[in-house]
Enzyme design. Sequence first.
Site, PDB file in Angstrom:
ATOM      1  N   SER A  12       0.844  -1.207   0.000  1.00 44.08           N
ATOM      2  CA  SER A  12       0.000   0.000   0.000  1.00 44.08           C
ATOM      3  C   SER A  12       0.872   1.247   0.000  1.00 44.08           C
ATOM      4  CB  SER A  12      -0.909   0.005   1.237  1.00 44.08           C
ATOM      5  OG  SER A  12      -0.114   0.107   2.413  1.00 44.08           O
ATOM      6  N   SER A 134      10.229  10.310   8.936  1.00 43.11           N
ATOM      7  CA  SER A 134       9.094  11.221   8.750  1.00 43.11           C
ATOM      8  C   SER A 134       9.588  12.609   9.138  1.00 43.11           C
ATOM      9  CB  SER A 134       7.969  10.787   9.702  1.00 43.11           C
ATOM     10  OG  SER A 134       7.007  11.801   9.850  1.00 43.11           O
ATOM     11  N   TYR A 147       5.288   7.764  17.953  1.00 45.29           N
ATOM     12  CA  TYR A 147       5.632   7.720  16.523  1.00 45.29           C
ATOM     13  C   TYR A 147       6.868   8.588  16.277  1.00 45.29           C
ATOM     14  CZ  TYR A 147       4.989   8.273  11.423  1.00 45.29           C
ATOM     15  OH  TYR A 147       5.160   8.289  10.050  1.00 45.29           O
ATOM     16  N   LYS A 151      10.641   7.378  15.096  1.00 45.20           N
ATOM     17  CA  LYS A 151      11.260   7.891  13.869  1.00 45.20           C
ATOM     18  C   LYS A 151      12.565   8.640  14.193  1.00 45.20           C
ATOM     19  CE  LYS A 151       8.035   6.493  10.897  1.00 45.20           C
ATOM     20  NZ  LYS A 151       8.291   5.412   9.923  1.00 45.20           N
ATOM     21  N   THR A 182      -1.829   9.011   1.585  1.00 43.04           N
ATOM     22  CA  THR A 182      -1.972   7.553   1.706  1.00 43.04           C
ATOM     23  C   THR A 182      -2.974   7.297   2.833  1.00 43.04           C
ATOM     24  OG1 THR A 182      -0.337   7.222   3.461  1.00 43.04           O
ATOM     25  CG2 THR A 182       0.517   7.307   1.199  1.00 43.04           C
TER      26      THR A 182
HETATM   27  N1  LIG Z   1       1.917   9.075   4.342  1.00 43.73           N
HETATM   28  C1  LIG Z   1       2.571   9.970   5.045  1.00 43.73           C
HETATM   29  O1  LIG Z   1       2.155  11.148   5.133  1.00 43.73           O
HETATM   30  C2  LIG Z   1       3.853   9.609   5.733  1.00 43.73           C
HETATM   31  C3  LIG Z   1       4.593  10.646   6.306  1.00 43.73           C
HETATM   32  C4  LIG Z   1       5.783  10.344   6.941  1.00 43.73           C
HETATM   33  C5  LIG Z   1       6.234   9.045   6.996  1.00 43.73           C
HETATM   34  N2  LIG Z   1       5.494   8.043   6.438  1.00 43.73           N
HETATM   35  C6  LIG Z   1       6.019   6.680   6.547  1.00 43.73           C
HETATM   36  O2  LIG Z   1       5.940   6.026   5.306  1.00 43.73           O
HETATM   37  C7  LIG Z   1       5.819   4.615   5.523  1.00 43.73           C
HETATM   38  C8  LIG Z   1       4.698   4.073   4.670  1.00 43.73           C
HETATM   39  O3  LIG Z   1       3.466   4.623   5.102  1.00 43.73           O
HETATM   40  P1  LIG Z   1       2.249   4.935   4.116  1.00 43.73           P
HETATM   41  O4  LIG Z   1       1.995   6.365   4.185  1.00 43.73           O
HETATM   42  O5  LIG Z   1       2.453   4.299   2.809  1.00 43.73           O
HETATM   43  O6  LIG Z   1       1.013   4.262   4.905  1.00 43.73           O
HETATM   44  P2  LIG Z   1       0.346   2.809   4.775  1.00 43.73           P
HETATM   45  O7  LIG Z   1      -0.354   2.699   3.473  1.00 43.73           O
HETATM   46  O8  LIG Z   1      -0.442   2.620   6.017  1.00 43.73           O
HETATM   47  O9  LIG Z   1       1.571   1.838   4.725  1.00 43.73           O
HETATM   48  C9  LIG Z   1       2.159   1.222   5.841  1.00 43.73           C
HETATM   49  C10 LIG Z   1       2.657  -0.135   5.392  1.00 43.73           C
HETATM   50  O10 LIG Z   1       3.382  -0.743   6.447  1.00 43.73           O
HETATM   51  C11 LIG Z   1       3.021  -2.109   6.507  1.00 43.73           C
HETATM   52  N3  LIG Z   1       3.205  -2.630   7.850  1.00 43.73           N
HETATM   53  C12 LIG Z   1       2.656  -2.164   8.996  1.00 43.73           C
HETATM   54  N4  LIG Z   1       3.019  -2.931  10.034  1.00 43.73           N
HETATM   55  C13 LIG Z   1       3.824  -3.903   9.524  1.00 43.73           C
HETATM   56  C14 LIG Z   1       4.514  -5.007  10.096  1.00 43.73           C
HETATM   57  N5  LIG Z   1       4.451  -5.276  11.408  1.00 43.73           N
HETATM   58  N6  LIG Z   1       5.254  -5.789   9.274  1.00 43.73           N
HETATM   59  C15 LIG Z   1       5.321  -5.528   7.950  1.00 43.73           C
HETATM   60  N7  LIG Z   1       4.690  -4.520   7.358  1.00 43.73           N
HETATM   61  C16 LIG Z   1       3.944  -3.707   8.143  1.00 43.73           C
HETATM   62  C17 LIG Z   1       1.555  -2.175   6.055  1.00 43.73           C
HETATM   63  O11 LIG Z   1       1.250  -3.421   5.447  1.00 43.73           O
HETATM   64  P3  LIG Z   1       0.522  -4.628   6.212  1.00 43.73           P
HETATM   65  O12 LIG Z   1      -0.582  -4.011   7.018  1.00 43.73           O
HETATM   66  O13 LIG Z   1       0.101  -5.526   5.117  1.00 43.73           O
HETATM   67  O14 LIG Z   1       1.576  -5.256   7.054  1.00 43.73           O
HETATM   68  C18 LIG Z   1       1.508  -1.062   5.011  1.00 43.73           C
HETATM   69  O15 LIG Z   1       1.713  -1.572   3.710  1.00 43.73           O
HETATM   70  C19 LIG Z   1       5.622   4.421   7.023  1.00 43.73           C
HETATM   71  O16 LIG Z   1       6.855   4.061   7.615  1.00 43.73           O
HETATM   72  C20 LIG Z   1       5.215   5.813   7.500  1.00 43.73           C
HETATM   73  O17 LIG Z   1       5.556   6.045   8.841  1.00 43.73           O
HETATM   74  C21 LIG Z   1       4.322   8.302   5.805  1.00 43.73           C
END
Ligand SMILES: NC(=O)c1ccc[n+]([C@@H]2O[C@H](COP(=O)([O-])OP(=O)(O)OC[C@H]3O[C@@H](n4cnc5c(N)ncnc54)[C@H](OP(=O)(O)O)[C@@H]3O)[C@@H](O)[C@H]2O)c1
Length: 257
Positions: A12, A134, A147, A151, A182
């Site tokens: 995702s 992040s 969180y 990070k 996302t």
């Molecule tokens: N979107 C933003 O604004 C933003 C900003 C700063 C940082 N980030 C970082 O970007 C990364 C991706 O986030 P995203 O925005 O793409 O949100 P997301 O769609 O919720 O993606 C998070 C992903 O992590 C996986 N995950 C969660 N727990 C896990 C575990 N125990 N083992 C393996 N996989 C796991 C989930 O897959 P499953 O549930 O299938 O395991 C999911 O695919 C994260 O590290 C987040 O902190 C995002």
Amino acid sequence: MNKIIWITGAGSGIGKALAMAYNENGNTIILSGRKKAQLEDVAGVLSNAYILPLDVVDEQAIAAAVAEVEAKFGKVDILINNAGVSQRALVTETSNEVGRQLMEVNFFGSIHLTKAVLPLMLKSGTGNIVGMSSVAGKFGFPLRSYYAASKHALHGFYEALGLELKDTDIHTSVVCPGRIKTNISKNALKGDGAAHAEMDPGQAKGVDVDVCAAKIKRGITRNKAEIYVGGMEILMIYFKRYTPWLFRFIAKRINPK
Ligand SMILES: NC(=O)c1ccc[n+]([C@@H]2O[C@H](COP(=O)([O-])OP(=O)(O)OC[C@H]3O[C@@H](n4cnc5c(N)ncnc54)[C@H](OP(=O)(O)O)[C@@H]3O)[C@@H](O)[C@H]2O)c1
């Protein structure tokens, strides 16, 4: 060219977009995450994908996954520790158990997989290791205490590792996205561990995930130690660094949702 690229959280959001961005030049993308069906959907649109379900909190599963990758491919060129979970709860509302869970996924999950893959990279003498931080890895923000802590911890670890690897061709990068569109806020944990289950308004107005992935990919290719991607919120990193008083003035006035 024919790189082996391992992405966690690849089913995702940013992980999926990164998988698409690297879908070129005969690259093989190893897709990890807990939800196999999502990984299969992503694999369906890639040229060369290998589905490897993995919960990054499970150390034994990490060891088995790395053994499988070594047997199948013999190397990992780029490891992107993207898996992560956010938080939407005040400190006073967040149970210690949920706090530990956030550290387990975001910090230990990332570094344990990195440590397990490192011997493979040291053998080939080259590679890129990416930690997904992040903007909350650069400054604290309300409703995201654990969180932000998880990070921030990544920065210390990957900076230290990068320095230990200074005489090799293995590079560490830490990515600091701002708000990217996302489902991260929907999947974020409330204080009792239940999903926040809401698309926060700030999240909905976030940067497009494919634009984000392209920028991350460019930064990795350039072996950048830190990669910033997002909107105006990225300015807060610089305010905190150069004018901490201005950072606090603005941070107190931002809606955390
Ligand atoms: N979107 C933003 O604004 C933003 C900003 C700063 C940082 N980030 C970082 O970007 C990364 C991706 O986030 P995203 O925005 O793409 O949100 P997301 O769609 O919720 O993606 C998070 C992903 O992590 C996986 N995950 C969660 N727990 C896990 C575990 N125990 N083992 C393996 N996989 C796991 C989930 O897959 P499953 O549930 O299938 O395991 C999911 O695919 C994260 O590290 C987040 O902190 C995002």
